[in-house]
Scaffold this motif. Structure first.
Motif, PDB file in Angstrom:
ATOM      1  N   LEU A  74      12.594  -2.263  -0.579  1.00  0.00           N
ATOM      2  CA  LEU A  74      11.379  -1.452  -0.613  1.00  0.00           C
ATOM      3  C   LEU A  74      11.126  -0.759   0.723  1.00  0.00           C
ATOM      4  O   LEU A  74      10.769   0.425   0.772  1.00  0.00           O
ATOM      5  CB  LEU A  74      10.184  -2.322  -0.986  1.00  0.00           C
ATOM      6  N   GLU A  75      11.313  -1.478   1.826  1.00  0.00           N
ATOM      7  CA  GLU A  75      11.086  -0.864   3.136  1.00  0.00           C
ATOM      8  C   GLU A  75      12.150   0.184   3.446  1.00  0.00           C
ATOM      9  O   GLU A  75      11.868   1.177   4.129  1.00  0.00           O
ATOM     10  CB  GLU A  75      11.042  -1.951   4.208  1.00  0.00           C
ATOM     11  N   ARG A  76      13.343  -0.010   2.919  1.00  0.00           N
ATOM     12  CA  ARG A  76      14.384   1.019   3.111  1.00  0.00           C
ATOM     13  C   ARG A  76      14.044   2.275   2.316  1.00  0.00           C
ATOM     14  O   ARG A  76      14.182   3.391   2.814  1.00  0.00           O
ATOM     15  CB  ARG A  76      15.742   0.450   2.665  1.00  0.00           C
ATOM     16  N   PHE A  77      13.602   2.080   1.058  1.00  0.00           N
ATOM     17  CA  PHE A  77      13.235   3.238   0.243  1.00  0.00           C
ATOM     18  C   PHE A  77      12.033   3.989   0.839  1.00  0.00           C
ATOM     19  O   PHE A  77      11.953   5.212   0.738  1.00  0.00           O
ATOM     20  CB  PHE A  77      12.885   2.801  -1.186  1.00  0.00           C
ATOM     21  N   GLY A  78      11.095   3.238   1.434  1.00  0.00           N
ATOM     22  CA  GLY A  78       9.864   3.850   1.933  1.00  0.00           C
ATOM     23  C   GLY A  78       9.822   4.022   3.428  1.00  0.00           C
ATOM     24  O   GLY A  78       8.729   4.065   4.018  1.00  0.00           O
ATOM     25  N   ARG A  79      10.988   4.151   4.060  1.00  0.00           N
ATOM     26  CA  ARG A  79      11.019   4.256   5.523  1.00  0.00           C
ATOM     27  C   ARG A  79      10.218   5.474   6.017  1.00  0.00           C
ATOM     28  O   ARG A  79       9.479   5.387   6.992  1.00  0.00           O
ATOM     29  CB  ARG A  79      12.474   4.343   6.002  1.00  0.00           C
ATOM     30  N   ARG A  80      10.364   6.602   5.340  1.00  0.00           N
ATOM     31  CA  ARG A  80       9.650   7.810   5.785  1.00  0.00           C
ATOM     32  C   ARG A  80       8.141   7.661   5.632  1.00  0.00           C
ATOM     33  O   ARG A  80       7.362   8.265   6.386  1.00  0.00           O
ATOM     34  CB  ARG A  80      10.129   9.016   4.986  1.00  0.00           C
ATOM     35  N   ASP A  81       7.714   6.877   4.649  1.00  0.00           N
ATOM     36  CA  ASP A  81       6.277   6.674   4.426  1.00  0.00           C
ATOM     37  C   ASP A  81       5.727   5.493   5.215  1.00  0.00           C
ATOM     38  O   ASP A  81       4.539   5.177   5.109  1.00  0.00           O
ATOM     39  CB  ASP A  81       6.001   6.455   2.933  1.00  0.00           C
ATOM     40  N   GLY A  82       6.586   4.834   5.993  1.00  0.00           N
ATOM     41  CA  GLY A  82       6.144   3.669   6.752  1.00  0.00           C
ATOM     42  C   GLY A  82       5.760   2.489   5.875  1.00  0.00           C
ATOM     43  O   GLY A  82       4.867   1.703   6.230  1.00  0.00           O
ATOM     44  N   LEU A  83       6.470   2.310   4.729  1.00  0.00           N
ATOM     45  CA  LEU A  83       6.149   1.229   3.792  1.00  0.00           C
ATOM     46  C   LEU A  83       6.444  -0.131   4.423  1.00  0.00           C
ATOM     47  O   LEU A  83       7.491  -0.321   5.055  1.00  0.00           O
ATOM     48  CB  LEU A  83       6.986   1.406   2.526  1.00  0.00           C
TER      49      LEU A  83
ATOM     50  N   ALA B 285       0.839  -1.204   0.000  1.00  0.00           N
ATOM     51  CA  ALA B 285       0.000   0.000   0.000  1.00  0.00           C
ATOM     52  C   ALA B 285       0.870   1.249   0.000  1.00  0.00           C
ATOM     53  O   ALA B 285       1.738   1.418   0.863  1.00  0.00           O
ATOM     54  CB  ALA B 285      -0.909  -0.008   1.221  1.00  0.00           C
ATOM     55  N   THR B 286       0.652   2.118  -0.984  1.00  0.00           N
ATOM     56  CA  THR B 286       1.392   3.366  -1.078  1.00  0.00           C
ATOM     57  C   THR B 286       0.637   4.348  -1.969  1.00  0.00           C
ATOM     58  O   THR B 286      -0.009   3.952  -2.939  1.00  0.00           O
ATOM     59  CB  THR B 286       2.809   3.150  -1.658  1.00  0.00           C
ATOM     60  N   ALA B 287       0.751   5.630  -1.649  1.00  0.00           N
ATOM     61  CA  ALA B 287       0.092   6.659  -2.458  1.00  0.00           C
ATOM     62  C   ALA B 287       0.862   6.941  -3.738  1.00  0.00           C
ATOM     63  O   ALA B 287       0.330   7.556  -4.666  1.00  0.00           O
ATOM     64  CB  ALA B 287      -0.049   7.945  -1.646  1.00  0.00           C
ATOM     65  N   THR B 288       2.124   6.467  -3.808  1.00  0.00           N
ATOM     66  CA  THR B 288       2.965   6.739  -4.983  1.00  0.00           C
ATOM     67  C   THR B 288       3.600   5.447  -5.502  1.00  0.00           C
ATOM     68  O   THR B 288       4.816   5.285  -5.459  1.00  0.00           O
ATOM     69  CB  THR B 288       4.066   7.752  -4.639  1.00  0.00           C
ATOM     70  N   PRO B 289       2.806   4.503  -5.978  1.00  0.00           N
ATOM     71  CA  PRO B 289       3.375   3.227  -6.431  1.00  0.00           C
ATOM     72  C   PRO B 289       4.340   3.378  -7.611  1.00  0.00           C
ATOM     73  O   PRO B 289       5.343   2.652  -7.702  1.00  0.00           O
ATOM     74  CB  PRO B 289       2.141   2.417  -6.824  1.00  0.00           C
TER      75      PRO B 289
END
Length: 378
Positions: free
Chosen positions: A363-372, A276-280
């Motif tokens: 993916l979780e490293r790239f999206g750490r700020r977004d809580g991915l 789940a992400t607003a910017t896939p």
């Protein structure tokens, strides 16, 4: 063909250590002298001494590892100062029979080609043939043979465990006496490398020592069950039969195996994550950019040393979709409304877990700020 491997001789290892320690002492003495000339030198001497020691030890360790990596290449090159045991001067009968039957087809790669007899056998039949080896003398001899016979063939210096770096695919791979020179770790890397360069449905033909060959020195002797286990995942074993290998020192030949394999592209294991992400689209692009930047490198070797690790071979992207092809399998990415769909496929569970770990980590490293977060389902 009948290659021998061994550890670094004790006297050579001792020599490397002596040189490393001597260099360390000289550098440390010079550094201490400079520090003593400074007003605050005595205050920082203890700390600096410890830091320098760490740096010197690290540098010596890296130098020793580099020496060990090059040692194998030097070993094979030295074997060509005379005529190696495996250089019989003609194609092995088992491979000649395969060529006569038309089983060797498409673009051909000979891994560990030596002086090129099997490459030239294929070239003489009009096939696009390439040979790779780590010994420059062998490759030079092979090139001279090709010119002398009026044949067109290509010979490259490359470690067979790094075939993915060629950036090419082949319809057939030949191996005459290379598989049995590797230990378990090297063999896993080599098998993965061959799989990476074979086209879908490509063939791999292997000649290696069998457990009937007397003696303990030299190459590994394989039993039937052990060979079957090596190719249990990702391959279809078409033939596994005893044969004889021609040898210049044994008129009766040596006991060996002929293994005929077909690359099995049907995925043995699959997993999916809907992230789940607003910017896939942004995360799809970032993952693809990262994969392209590290293509050809071992991934995760610092996490699990002593085993083969996946490598990125190719990245194909088209708008909101992308496919990452790795030595361990394949990853498909699709950006949708509020979701990045990630599907991984691999020939076996172990490879699947490797891909899951690598993709989730990135993916979780790239999206750490977004809580991915990445949660897999089967």
């Amino acid at each position: 063909m009948f290659r021998k491997t061994g550890p670094m001789p004790p006297h050579a290892l001792a020599g490397h250590l002596r040189h490393g320690l001597a260099a360390a002492v000289l550098v440390k003495l010079a550094f201490v002298a400079v520090l003593l000339l400074l007003p605050s030198g005595l205050l920082v001497l203890g700390v600096a001494h410890g830091v320098l020691l760490i740096v010197v030890v690290a540098a010596a360790t890296l130098a020793l590892l580099a020496r060990r990596r090059s040692r194998g290449r030097d070993h094979w090159e030295a074997m060509y100062s005379g005529r190696p045991d495996w250089d019989v001067g003609h194609p092995q009968p088992a491979f000649r029979a395969l060529a006569d039957d038309g089983a060797i087809r498409g673009r051909v790669l000979d891994a560990g080609c030596g002086t090129g007899e099997h490459v030239l056998m294929c070239a003489a039949r009009g096939l696009d043939a390439t040979g790779v080896d780590v010994a420059p003398t062998a490759l030079r001899t092979a090139t001279e043979k090709a010119a002398g016979r009026g044949l067109t063939a290509r010979f490259l210096r490359r470690d067979a465990r790094e075939l993915a770096g060629l950036g090419e695919t082949f319809g057939t791979v030949l191996d005459c006496g290379l598989l049995h020179t590797f230990d378990d770790t090297g063999r896993a890397a080599y098998v993965a490398a061959v799989r990476a360069v074979l086209e879908p449905g490509g063939r791999w033909f292997v000649l290696c020592f069998s457990d009937l060959q007397p003696g303990e020195s030299g190459p590994r002797r394989y039993g039937r069950d052990e060979l079957a286990a090596v190719f249990a995942t990702g391959w279809r074993v078409d033939r596994l039969e005893r044969t004889r290998l021609d040898s210049p020192r044994d008129p009766g030949g040596l006991h060996g195996w002929l293994v005929a394999l077909t690359k099995d592209d049907a995925p043995g294991a699959t997993a999916r994550a809907d992230v789940a992400t607003a910017t896939p689209e942004r995360y799809l692009r970032r993952l693809c950019d990262h994969a392209e930047a590290i293509a050809g490198r071992d991934l995760g070797a610092h996490h699990r040393p002593g085993r083969a690790h996946p490598r990125v071979l190719r990245v194909d992207r088209d708008g909101s979709e992308a496919t990452l092809t790795l030595t361990a399998g394949r990853c498909t990415l699709r950006a949708g409304a509020g979701t990045l769909a990630v599907v991984v496929e691999a020939p076996a569970e172990d490879e699947l877990r490797q891909l899951q770990d690598l993709l989730a980590r990135d993916l979780e490293r790239f999206g750490r700020r977004d809580g991915l977060t990445v949660e897999w389902s089967r």
